[in-house]
Enzyme design. Structure first.
Site, PDB file in Angstrom:
ATOM      1  N   GLU A 177     -15.533   4.069  25.397  1.00 48.64           N
ATOM      2  CA  GLU A 177     -15.857   2.798  25.705  1.00 48.64           C
ATOM      3  C   GLU A 177     -14.807   1.660  24.887  1.00 48.64           C
ATOM      4  O   GLU A 177     -15.057   1.549  23.750  1.00 48.64           O
ATOM      5  CB  GLU A 177     -17.326   2.378  24.912  1.00 48.64           C
ATOM      6  CG  GLU A 177     -17.799   0.908  25.241  1.00 48.64           C
ATOM      7  CD  GLU A 177     -18.996   0.595  24.412  1.00 48.64           C
ATOM      8  OE1 GLU A 177     -19.807   1.351  23.895  1.00 48.64           O
ATOM      9  OE2 GLU A 177     -19.364  -0.457  24.678  1.00 48.64           O
ATOM     10  N   LYS A 222     -16.831   3.710  29.693  1.00 47.78           N
ATOM     11  CA  LYS A 222     -17.879   2.456  29.622  1.00 47.78           C
ATOM     12  C   LYS A 222     -17.078   1.302  29.338  1.00 47.78           C
ATOM     13  O   LYS A 222     -16.659   0.982  28.185  1.00 47.78           O
ATOM     14  CB  LYS A 222     -18.852   2.723  28.448  1.00 47.78           C
ATOM     15  CG  LYS A 222     -19.632   1.681  28.107  1.00 47.78           C
ATOM     16  CD  LYS A 222     -20.996   2.208  27.353  1.00 47.78           C
ATOM     17  CE  LYS A 222     -21.755   0.868  26.951  1.00 47.78           C
ATOM     18  NZ  LYS A 222     -23.127   1.419  26.235  1.00 47.78           N
TER      19      LYS A 222
HETATM   20  P1  13P Z   1     -24.705  -4.118  25.635  1.00 44.03           P
HETATM   21  O1  13P Z   1     -25.009  -3.823  26.872  1.00 44.03           O
HETATM   22  O2  13P Z   1     -25.812  -4.940  24.898  1.00 44.03           O
HETATM   23  O3  13P Z   1     -23.172  -4.871  25.372  1.00 44.03           O
HETATM   24  O4  13P Z   1     -24.728  -2.744  24.707  1.00 44.03           O
HETATM   25  C1  13P Z   1     -24.186  -1.598  25.240  1.00 44.03           C
HETATM   26  C2  13P Z   1     -23.412  -0.883  24.008  1.00 44.03           C
HETATM   27  O5  13P Z   1     -23.630   0.278  23.983  1.00 44.03           O
HETATM   28  C3  13P Z   1     -22.267  -1.697  23.349  1.00 44.03           C
HETATM   29  O6  13P Z   1     -21.621  -0.890  22.763  1.00 44.03           O
END
Ligand code: 13P
Length: 341
Positions: A177, A222
């Site tokens: 991510e 992600k």
């Molecule tokens: P949000 O969808 O609230 O951005 O959170 C997702 C997430 O895992 C952020 O690290």
């Protein structure tokens, strides 16, 4: 026999299902509870997450996996059933956030580098034993005047790659991510600036994943969507979909089985509309689904309000958003389905 990483990743992406990001750290869940004037005790966190995890229809039909915080991975429901068992019984895979947070980066004012690599191999072995089959690590990139810097992008990207390699060695699918923030101050950047930075970041990340010998078939990306800053919102749903798909097609190899977006501060309905527009309008080489925190939970948190008598209302709100997002992951969400509810 250990499951193959590719099979776990495929299951995470199957049938329009998506991921529930319920891995708020103790500090972050406190911020969420503050909005409903609820004190964040261990019991309150348990009750809230139990409400979500026991929304049986949502878990069985929409949520392929749940990202947990360490406390929750080892936590039990009020009746003593481990949360991990509740998830597994619903056919949902337990996952775990393994980074220890984005910390100010020395020498790089206004930027952060995510920590958590020290001792990670041992922690992953313990999480695997506890039932986790995927993990998450979030690198954070802020857009501002003169930011991001190459130094910060590179440091965050290399940490993501190291983390991903360690996960795969432990039999755990890494969710990679790299989040380009829509709401880092001053958050007035254009969608085109977001596109440029997101492309730069993703190109860097996939180079580092290759250098770290990470198997692309056994990971999930992600990313953020390509979107204008929170204080500069202008782009239409169609423009967000078009620009996001363009950047992803230019940077994400088709060997990656799935992309699961974060919501990042979009409203619940925007996050759903954007995902549906991408799946409906484009021919894509990977699966595209959701891994939302706020956009899946906000309505449920508000409906619950910390009161036991509102659990059913919270569960209805969560089920509704889960269903809408699973439709979006199939490209078949429609605005009037929101009104009908
Ligand atoms: P949000 O969808 O609230 O951005 O959170 C997702 C997430 O895992 C952020 O690290």
């Amino acid at each position: 026999m250990t499951e193959r990483l590719e099979d776990i990743a495929a299951k995470m992406m199957a049938n329009g299902k998506g991921l529930l990001a319920a891995d708020e750290s103790t500090a972050t869940i406190k911020k969420r509870f503050d909005t409903i004037n609820l004190v964040s005790t261990e019991e309150a966190r348990r009750d809230y997450r139990e409400m979500l995890f026991r929304t049986d229809e949502a878990m069985k039909t929409c949520i392929s996996g749940v990202i947990l915080y360490e406390e929750t991975l080892y936590q039990k429901a009020a009746d003593g059933t481990p949360f991990v068992d509740i998830l597994k019984a619903a056919g949902s895979i337990p996952g775990i956030k393994v980074d220890t947070g984005a910390k100010p980066m020395a020498g790089f004012p206004g930027e952060t580098v995510t920590e958590g690599l020290d001792g990670l191999a041992d922690r992953l072995a313990a999480y695997y034993k506890a039932g986790a089959r995927f993990a998450k690590w979030r690198g954070v990139i802020a857009i501002a005047d003169g930011l991001p810097t190459w130094g910060s992008i590179k440091a965050n990207s290399q940490a993501l790659a190291r983390y991903a390699a360690l996960c795969q060695q432990a039999g755990i699918v890494p969710i990679v991510e790299p989040e380009v923030l829509m709401d880092g101050a001053p958050a007035n950047h254009t969608i085109d600036r977001c596109a440029e930075v997101t492309e730069w970041v993703l190109r860097t990340v996939f180079t580092d994943l290759y250098d770290a010998r990470v198997s692309l078939e056994g990971m999930i990306l992600k990313p953020n969507m390509v979107i204008d800053g929170k204080n500069a919102r202008r782009a239409s749903v169609e423009e967000v979909a078009e620009k996001t798909v363009k950047v992803l097609k230019a940077t994400v190899p088709s060997a990656v089985p799935g992309i699961a977006f974060l919501s990042g501060g979009q409203s619940s309905k925007e996050a759903t509309a954007h995902l549906s527009a991408m799946n409906a309008g484009y021919d894509l080489p990977w699966g595209l689904t959701y891994s939302y925190g706020r956009a899946l939970q906000e309505d449920a948190l508000n409906a619950w309000g910390g009161k036991p008598e509102n659990i059913a209302a919270g569960q209805r709100a969560f089920l509704h958003r889960a269903k809408m997002n699973t439709l979006a992951a199939k490209g078949s969400w429609k605005k009037d389905l929101e009104k009908a509810a």
